[in-house]
Design an enzyme around this catalytic site. Sequence first.
Site, mmCIF file in Angstrom:
data_model
loop_
_atom_site.group_PDB
_atom_site.id
_atom_site.type_symbol
_atom_site.label_atom_id
_atom_site.label_comp_id
_atom_site.label_asym_id
_atom_site.label_seq_id
_atom_site.Cartn_x
_atom_site.Cartn_y
_atom_site.Cartn_z
ATOM 1 C CB THR A 120 -11.979 -32.099 -51.205
ATOM 2 O OG1 THR A 120 -10.755 -31.394 -50.945
ATOM 3 C CG2 THR A 120 -11.680 -33.565 -51.432
ATOM 4 C CG PHE A 151 -2.926 -30.985 -54.666
ATOM 5 C CD1 PHE A 151 -3.201 -30.335 -55.859
ATOM 6 C CD2 PHE A 151 -3.407 -32.270 -54.482
ATOM 7 C CE1 PHE A 151 -3.915 -30.969 -56.878
ATOM 8 C CE2 PHE A 151 -4.118 -32.915 -55.494
ATOM 9 C CZ PHE A 151 -4.374 -32.264 -56.689
ATOM 10 N NE ARG A 153 2.555 -29.076 -47.113
ATOM 11 C CZ ARG A 153 3.865 -28.885 -47.041
ATOM 12 N NH1 ARG A 153 4.609 -29.639 -46.231
ATOM 13 N NH2 ARG A 153 4.449 -27.928 -47.754
ATOM 14 C CG ASN A 210 -5.457 -35.485 -49.444
ATOM 15 O OD1 ASN A 210 -4.318 -35.037 -49.588
ATOM 16 N ND2 ASN A 210 -6.519 -34.711 -49.369
ATOM 17 N N GLY A 255 3.794 -40.336 -35.333
ATOM 18 C CA GLY A 255 3.162 -39.435 -34.373
ATOM 19 C C GLY A 255 1.978 -40.112 -33.714
ATOM 20 C CB CYS A 262 -7.892 -33.083 -45.850
ATOM 21 S SG CYS A 262 -8.342 -31.387 -46.137
HETATM 22 C C1 UDX Z 1 -3.499 -32.522 -46.155
HETATM 23 C C2 UDX Z 1 -2.608 -32.767 -47.371
HETATM 24 O O1 UDX Z 1 -1.235 -32.827 -46.952
HETATM 25 C C3 UDX Z 1 -2.783 -31.614 -48.365
HETATM 26 O O2 UDX Z 1 -2.011 -31.858 -49.515
HETATM 27 C C4 UDX Z 1 -4.272 -31.499 -48.728
HETATM 28 O O3 UDX Z 1 -4.480 -30.432 -49.635
HETATM 29 C C5 UDX Z 1 -5.105 -31.278 -47.479
HETATM 30 O O4 UDX Z 1 -4.875 -32.337 -46.538
HETATM 31 P P1 UDX Z 1 -3.438 -31.074 -43.954
HETATM 32 O O5 UDX Z 1 -4.814 -31.588 -43.710
HETATM 33 O O6 UDX Z 1 -3.144 -29.643 -43.695
HETATM 34 O O7 UDX Z 1 -3.035 -31.361 -45.512
HETATM 35 O O8 UDX Z 1 -2.493 -31.928 -43.021
HETATM 36 P P2 UDX Z 1 -1.122 -32.702 -43.235
HETATM 37 O O9 UDX Z 1 0.007 -31.764 -43.145
HETATM 38 O O10 UDX Z 1 -1.230 -33.577 -44.416
HETATM 39 O O11 UDX Z 1 -1.122 -33.623 -41.919
HETATM 40 C C6 UDX Z 1 -2.232 -34.505 -41.714
HETATM 41 C C7 UDX Z 1 -2.012 -35.238 -40.397
HETATM 42 O O12 UDX Z 1 -0.933 -36.170 -40.520
HETATM 43 C C8 UDX Z 1 -1.653 -34.315 -39.232
HETATM 44 O O13 UDX Z 1 -2.306 -34.803 -38.059
HETATM 45 C C9 UDX Z 1 -0.151 -34.493 -39.105
HETATM 46 O O14 UDX Z 1 0.335 -34.284 -37.779
HETATM 47 C C10 UDX Z 1 0.022 -35.951 -39.504
HETATM 48 N N1 UDX Z 1 1.350 -36.258 -40.037
HETATM 49 C C11 UDX Z 1 1.743 -35.671 -41.191
HETATM 50 C C12 UDX Z 1 2.152 -37.177 -39.367
HETATM 51 O O15 UDX Z 1 1.777 -37.697 -38.317
HETATM 52 N N2 UDX Z 1 3.363 -37.496 -39.889
HETATM 53 C C13 UDX Z 1 3.822 -36.934 -41.045
HETATM 54 O O16 UDX Z 1 4.939 -37.255 -41.458
HETATM 55 C C14 UDX Z 1 2.990 -35.986 -41.706
#
Ligand code: UDX
Length: 434
Positions: A120, A151, A153, A210, A255, A262
């Site tokens: 990134t 992108f 997760r 993001n 949450g 990220c």
């Molecule tokens: C993120 C992006 O989703 C992804 O597309 C990018 O490539 C990298 O960053 P990630 O960091 O794995 O992925 O986490 P993600 O699943 O996005 O969750 C981020 C945070 O948000 C976590 O703490 C998760 O618990 C929280 N979250 C996510 C919520 O609290 N509620 C939701 O509905 C979704």
Amino acid sequence: MHLFLVGAGPVGLVTAVGFARLGHHVTVSDIDTARVATLAGGRSPIFEPGLEEALRAQTAAGRMDFTVEPTPPAGAAFSIVCVGTPTDASGPLSTAQVESVVASLLASAPPEHVVAVRSTLPVEGPDRLARLVADRRAAGPCPTVVTNPEFMREGAGLRDFDVPSRVVTGWLFPEDREAAKAVADLYEPLNAPTLVADARSVALIKLASNVFLATKIAFANELALICDAAGADVDLVTAGVGMDDRIGKAFLSAGPGIGGSCLPEQTVALPLLSSRLGVPTPLIDAVSRSNVSHQQAVVGRLGALLGEPLGGARIALLGLAFKAGTDDVRESPALAIARELRVAGATIAGFDPQAAVTARRADPSLDVARDALEAARGAAAVVIATEWPEFRSLDWTAMRAAMRGDLVYDTRNVVDRAAVLRAGLRLEILGRRV
Ligand code: UDX
């Protein structure tokens, strides 16, 4: 084709396995000799569902090998750079590691080689890479450098590689458009929507995606606090809101806050960019502040529910990873809550099915129990901070017997409500009516 993958972290390893499963031969390079040895031994250095099995299978099939060599093997047509862009003294999304790897590849790979930077980048990152290329080109033909942000997760990486929402590649110079398209073509078997553009726009696609996802989550989290105060149910509210296909259901689960390597960093990076550019972005600026405020509000709510001072109370914190499906604790709301509770004078006993080691490494003063029951021993309250499936089937009768108090505060809406109540415990769920 032979691909050279630099950076054996979560993104690099999932990308390497993804391309090996498409039939390419992938040589994975990392400067961490212990990490390379772990990989060569058939083990994964990180917890990512399905990754270790996939690494073993692709290695056994002769499509993956591991090295500490920074130079692409002869015949490797592409290098894919997946090293970190962490926050450092220069601020979020430091490109120091990326620039060092790209400079090395420019010096060591043949002119027909193409370097795809998957890390990134900040919006000004492509300019820095362009300067490296221009300097090297002045000395003669050299590899082409393009960008290719991911992108994926954590916890869903293999799936997100195989079924990408889109494939995006960027060129540093207009004459490199074909190279950017060649990188996009590597993903052709995945039949994903594809976009090839200038690398600055591509960097902003990644950041904007993001920060928008973080905005949705922050919005849901603030709704949860309104629901707690107003006697509404945030899951019903977000389900109704998400029925509008202009909004969508995803990323509206309230949450304890937004974590990971990220989203939090990028909600800081984008406002810094707008500030440097001198453009007003009050909405974008507010997302990271909302996330910090929310985590403090969650601790405040716990204090109000506890019925006794947090000072001197022992709190069992179930879940330490930033979300379920990973052992990553970077920017974990659970660890932020632990810090806030300790400031309030509470003592913490944490537990996590996967992140015990990474949590202890991140927070050496954290007392991490072997299981949930041990964490609950003598606790005034149990707080659920990560939505691990294991927490749906806890033995709440045994938990109740171990606890000193009777409060269960679930910030993820994951517990079996009836089982908790049958055990004679008091249950509070963030934003939800019990
Ligand atoms: C993120 C992006 O989703 C992804 O597309 C990018 O490539 C990298 O960053 P990630 O960091 O794995 O992925 O986490 P993600 O699943 O996005 O969750 C981020 C945070 O948000 C976590 O703490 C998760 O618990 C929280 N979250 C996510 C919520 O609290 N509620 C939701 O509905 C979704």
